[in-house]
Enzyme design. Structure first.
Site, PDB file in Angstrom:
ATOM      1  N   LYS A 389       0.858  -1.296  -0.013  1.00 30.86           N
ATOM      2  CA  LYS A 389       0.068  -0.007  -0.102  1.00 30.86           C
ATOM      3  C   LYS A 389       0.797   1.188  -0.018  1.00 30.86           C
ATOM      4  O   LYS A 389       0.644   2.225  -0.629  1.00 30.86           O
ATOM      5  CB  LYS A 389      -0.974  -0.087   1.223  1.00 30.86           C
ATOM      6  N   GLU A 390       2.093   1.211   0.726  1.00 30.28           N
ATOM      7  CA  GLU A 390       2.790   2.263   0.810  1.00 30.28           C
ATOM      8  C   GLU A 390       3.641   2.707  -0.683  1.00 30.28           C
ATOM      9  O   GLU A 390       3.756   3.825  -0.875  1.00 30.28           O
ATOM     10  CB  GLU A 390       4.061   2.072   2.064  1.00 30.28           C
ATOM     11  N   ASP A 508     -42.173 -24.585  26.304  1.00 26.09           N
ATOM     12  CA  ASP A 508     -41.419 -25.111  25.109  1.00 26.09           C
ATOM     13  C   ASP A 508     -40.557 -26.120  25.898  1.00 26.09           C
ATOM     14  O   ASP A 508     -40.311 -26.012  27.356  1.00 26.09           O
ATOM     15  CB  ASP A 508     -40.760 -24.211  24.417  1.00 26.09           C
TER      16      ASP A 508
HETATM   17  C1  GDG Z   1       2.273  -7.365  10.484  1.00 21.46           C
HETATM   18  C2  GDG Z   1       1.477  -8.561   9.526  1.00 21.46           C
HETATM   19  C3  GDG Z   1       0.239  -6.779   8.483  1.00 21.46           C
HETATM   20  C4  GDG Z   1       9.832  -1.868   6.748  1.00 21.46           C
HETATM   21  N1  GDG Z   1      11.212  -1.698   6.634  1.00 21.46           N
HETATM   22  C5  GDG Z   1      11.286  -0.503   7.008  1.00 21.46           C
HETATM   23  C6  GDG Z   1      10.141   0.171   7.492  1.00 21.46           C
HETATM   24  N2  GDG Z   1       9.135  -0.788   7.451  1.00 21.46           N
HETATM   25  C7  GDG Z   1       7.710  -0.681   7.749  1.00 21.46           C
HETATM   26  C8  GDG Z   1       6.993  -0.507   6.538  1.00 21.46           C
HETATM   27  C9  GDG Z   1       5.837  -0.965   6.890  1.00 21.46           C
HETATM   28  C10 GDG Z   1       5.977  -1.990   7.980  1.00 21.46           C
HETATM   29  O1  GDG Z   1       7.353  -1.854   8.283  1.00 21.46           O
HETATM   30  C11 GDG Z   1       5.908  -3.415   7.394  1.00 21.46           C
HETATM   31  O2  GDG Z   1       4.596  -3.761   7.510  1.00 21.46           O
HETATM   32  P1  GDG Z   1       4.109  -5.139   6.847  1.00 21.46           P
HETATM   33  O3  GDG Z   1       2.580  -4.912   6.818  1.00 21.46           O
HETATM   34  O4  GDG Z   1       4.592  -5.200   5.569  1.00 21.46           O
HETATM   35  O5  GDG Z   1       4.623  -6.291   7.634  1.00 21.46           O
HETATM   36  P2  GDG Z   1       4.552  -6.524   9.197  1.00 21.46           P
HETATM   37  O6  GDG Z   1       5.637  -6.250  10.026  1.00 21.46           O
HETATM   38  O7  GDG Z   1       4.843  -8.295   9.097  1.00 21.46           O
HETATM   39  O8  GDG Z   1       3.202  -6.639   9.873  1.00 21.46           O
HETATM   40  C12 GDG Z   1       1.272  -7.865   8.119  1.00 21.46           C
HETATM   41  C13 GDG Z   1       0.857  -5.735   9.505  1.00 21.46           C
HETATM   42  O9  GDG Z   1       1.009  -6.516  10.659  1.00 21.46           O
HETATM   43  C14 GDG Z   1      -0.256  -4.629   9.821  1.00 21.46           C
HETATM   44  O10 GDG Z   1      -1.626  -5.293  10.231  1.00 21.46           O
HETATM   45  O11 GDG Z   1       0.109  -5.937   7.286  1.00 21.46           O
HETATM   46  O12 GDG Z   1       0.796  -8.499   7.523  1.00 21.46           O
HETATM   47  O13 GDG Z   1       2.558  -9.593   9.260  1.00 21.46           O
HETATM   48  O14 GDG Z   1       4.953   0.040   7.337  1.00 21.46           O
HETATM   49  O15 GDG Z   1       7.086   0.863   6.247  1.00 21.46           O
HETATM   50  N3  GDG Z   1      10.131   1.292   8.290  1.00 21.46           N
HETATM   51  C15 GDG Z   1      11.384   2.042   8.185  1.00 21.46           C
HETATM   52  N4  GDG Z   1      12.500   1.419   7.896  1.00 21.46           N
HETATM   53  C16 GDG Z   1      12.435   0.349   7.122  1.00 21.46           C
HETATM   54  O16 GDG Z   1      13.678   0.060   7.055  1.00 21.46           O
HETATM   55  N5  GDG Z   1      11.052   3.277   8.599  1.00 21.46           N
END
Ligand code: GDG
Length: 736
Positions: A389-390, A508
């Site tokens: 999404k990002e 009942d």
């Molecule tokens: C769990 C679920 C679900 C990543 N690298 C850096 C960084 N990020 C941030 C991203 C994103 C977040 O971390 C990762 O989120 P995801 O959703 O991809 O995955 P999980 O950490 O496994 O999260 C997942 C989520 O919970 C929410 O409900 O979507 O399925 O597993 O926001 O931007 N941020 C920074 N530096 C990085 O190197 N600043």
């Protein structure tokens, strides 16, 4: 005023230590952003762990940190390093995480981990119980705290609890592997609303609830005695504007102020105008499918030599859970694969994979998002995946292509991406080619649609929608309570009862006087019920009638010698006390030979189900059948019979795990009114639990006191939760 509190494993701050002086740094994660937008509006607290083990820090410093956090509206739960190890690294990350991501072979079933999970969940629940006031709302997050809802609800039933699971809920066949499966489900069912990212996870959850507990489920409402629990899908959004604004800001940054990452990326593109960047960002986790992705990229370079020297994969793998052996192995595997590809296809001027094992500051992350032509997001399982999404939100020029795994929750919302099965490396390889060659207009068309959707349903909307549903389920519960027989209502009924000269009491049987049994023949009155009936009927003013769908032979036998009247088969038969059976309605059973074989075919095809034959109806029971199959077949049966039933003046009645076919126009309401014609009753009470009793509630005179057993919608004027409550209430009447 009612407040909304958040409970999550980690608080939305990390503690930094500068010159031995602790201070707080706000987390930038999506959850913190979304939650901030709701819990501050609702004047609540955020309850969680600070990230610091309490036995690894000076008590005075811990106190300082706690004070700092409290100043920010946070309540700290203290965890020792042992607890962190067995609870967080143990049960959370070595048991639940692999199991819920379908890595059953990685699951560690250590009872010690489970004990720590229970103890730590209790700590979170206790802290929450200290903070909440009556009537408040609590929103619990994620797999670390699955027991907390029940731990709160059992102590304070008037707290409305929401729970959101951020990871997948696995299919029953996987979930059942866990020895503590019932405890986890029971823990979750303490919540009033349980949210998932997708409908699939909701479906799997409901299926486990059905199979393990057999609760009745209507659509997404689970009926548990006196409570309704709602399950629903709320796909989590992102702070769209934050990414869009950051991308805009980065693009407008003057040349000399650009970051090193930004300059490197630009340099890469300037070397050759045909150069392309493919992006991969995740925590280094086995669920993210990083080796598959690398292998598919390797294959792509192998089979498309024309792209060698032109396409580079930028792979950011953020260190994660590196104490766990599977993560250490994964790291080695990934490094080996990267080395292999770079060794095979790289040269002095070209590195096929740029691999970064670290995290990056937010702005660098957005630079990567906004400057890479293709995002390769191929988890083998992922609850949602916010990176996808990002990436879309950061594409301010509205170009770019996303290759997305169908195993990520986000794929359900992003039909415009190129969707692949991450285990199919050939398909992934082809998708990379397709993405690199997609015409600009196509890219823009797809990105625009996705952007519009993400902008509309951002993390703020997500949080608000969840809270709205929580308020709705709270209202559902209140509606139930509004009809509940309170002590005042009970006094009012007793007053009426006491002053009456003739009291008609219609009861009942199944689900009202006694609970349900696998075999209906086993539901005969127990000793306590016999005593209760005796004491009610011993009172001269009481005219007690058992009014049931059961056949006359069974009820006749069970109540032989009792001073009760019996109305059977929904009103076909009446037996006044001391008299013979008489037929109340003109029923026919000539249709039975036609319908019987149809029902028998359902018995044959649905293991555990059986047929009950009454004088004027046929009943297919599926209580003992596998719950989902039973419901599916019940629907099928109804559809199959619709036409015949309409043409032969029959009726299909659906009760509790039964489908009954009977002669039309006969119902409990008509039968009870017929009975009342010969009785000058000045007090009428009717109690029942299923929809066949609704006829009774609707058709009795308005002055009648009608009581529904259970929580479902009803036209009765009052409700009682359970069979036990009914027996208690009747016991009080008998003594009045
Ligand atoms: C769990 C679920 C679900 C990543 N690298 C850096 C960084 N990020 C941030 C991203 C994103 C977040 O971390 C990762 O989120 P995801 O959703 O991809 O995955 P999980 O950490 O496994 O999260 C997942 C989520 O919970 C929410 O409900 O979507 O399925 O597993 O926001 O931007 N941020 C920074 N530096 C990085 O190197 N600043």
């Amino acid at each position: 005023m009612k407040k909304l509190h958040i409970v999550s494993n980690r608080l939305p701050f990390s503690v930094v230590d500068t010159n031995d002086e602790p201070s707080l740094q706000p987390s930038v994660g999506g959850l913190a952003t979304g939650m901030n937008s709701v819990y501050k509006d609702f004047n609540g607290k955020w309850i969680g762990w600070s990230g610091i083990a309490s036995d690894e820090q000076e008590p005075s410093k811990l106190l300082k940190i706690e004070k700092l956090l409290s100043h920010e509206g946070c309540e700290t739960v203290h965890l020792t390093s042992d607890e962190v190890e067995s609870f967080y690294e143990g049960f959370c990350n070595n048991t639940i995480w692999p199991l819920f991501h379908y890595f059953a072979q990685y699951v560690d079933f250590q009872p010690g981990f489970w004990d720590a999970y229970v103890a730590v969940n209790q700590k979170f629940a206790d802290k929450t119980l200290e903070v909440v006031d009556d009537g408040d709302f609590v929103w619990v997050h994620d797999y670390q705290l699955m027991l907390v809802p029940e731990m709160i609800k059992s102590k304070r039933p008037n707290i409305t609890i929401g729970y959101f699971l951020h990871i997948p809920f696995p299919s029953y066949e996987v979930f059942r592997i866990l020895p503590w499966r019932n405890h986890l489900l029971k823990g979750l069912l303490g919540a009033d609303l349980i949210g998932f990212h997708t409908y699939d996870y909701e479906r799997h959850f409901l299926s486990s609830v059905r199979r393990l507990f057999g609760y009745e489920i209507t659509f997404n409402e689970i009926h548990i005695d006196e409570r309704i629990v709602l399950a629903d899908a709320f796909p989590m959004g992102i702070d769209y504007k934050k990414f869009e604004d950051a991308a805009l800001r980065i693009h407008q940054t003057p040349l000399k102020e650009r970051s090193e990452v930004h300059r490197e990326l630009e340099k890469f593109y300037l070397m050759d105008e045909e150069r392309r960047l493919v992006l991969s960002i995740d925590r280094l986790d086995y669920s993210k499918g990083i080796p598959n992705r690398l292998r598919a990229f390797g294959r792509f370079l192998e089979n498309h030599p024309e792209y060698r020297g032109k396409v580079t994969l930028v792979m950011l793998a953020v260190p994660s859970r590196n104490k766990v052996i599977h993560y250490q192995r994964l790291k080695s595997e990934v490094e080996e694969l990267v080395g292999g590809i770079n060794g095979l296809y790289g040269n002095i001027n070209y590195t096929p994979v740029w691999y970064f094992y670290r995290s990056m500051p937010f702005d660098n992350l957005v630079e990567l998002y906004s400057m890479c032509d293709v995002a390769l997001i191929t988890p083998v399982r992922d609850g949602m995946n916010l990176v996808a999404k990002e990436y879309v939100a950061s594409r301010i020029n509205q170009n770019g292509v996303m290759v997305l795994s169908e195993m990520a929750g986000v794929a359900k919302e992003m039909g415009e991406a190129i969707i692949i099965n991450p285990n199919d490396e050939e398909e992934t390889e082809k998708a990379i080619l397709l993405a690199l060659e997609m015409p600009q207009e196509q890219q823009q068309k797809r990105i625009r649609i996705m952007q519009e959707r993400l902008r509309r349903y951002d993390v703020f909307k997500w949080a608000r929608e969840f809270v709205k549903s929580l308020q709705r389920v709270n209202k559902l519960q209140r509606d139930f309570l509004a009809k509940k027989i309170t002590p005042e209502v009970q006094d009012f009924i007793i007053d009426k009862y006491k002053t009456a000269a003739t009291r008609a009491i219609f009861l009942d049987y199944d689900g009202t006087l006694t609970g349900f049994h696998g075999d209906p023949q086993e539901a005969m009155p127990d000793k306590a019920l016999n005593t209760l009936i005796d004491s009610l009927t011993a009172i001269q003013q009481n005219v007690v009638t058992i009014i049931s769908g059961r056949d006359k032979e069974t009820l006749g036998r069970w109540f032989e010698g009792k001073k009760v009247n019996l109305i059977c088969e929904h009103g076909v038969w009446l037996k006044r006390f001391g008299e013979e059976w008489q037929m109340l309605a003109n029923a026919s059973n000539s249709w039975m030979p036609v319908i019987r074989p149809v029902l028998e075919s359902y018995v044959d095809r649905t293991a555990g189900s059986f047929l009950e034959e009454k004088n004027y109806s046929l009943v297919w029971h599926y209580r003992k059948a596998e719950a989902e199959l039973g419901e599916l077949r019940a629907k099928e049966l109804r559809d199959e019979l619709t036409e015949f039933v309409a043409n032969h003046n029959l009726e299909i009645m659906e009760g509790n795990k039964v489908v009954e076919v009977k002669t039309g126009g006969i119902n409990k309401g008509a039968a009870a009114n017929n009975f009342l014609m010969n009785l000058d009753a000045d007090f009428i009470l009717a109690m029942g639990d299923d929809w066949t009793d609704e006829y009774l509630f609707r058709e009795l005179p308005a002055s009648a006191i009608t009581v529904k057993v259970g929580i479902k919608h009803t036209s009765a004027s009052y409700k009682l939760e359970t069979v036990e409550a009914v027996r208690k209430f009747l016991g009080i009447l008998a003594k009045s």
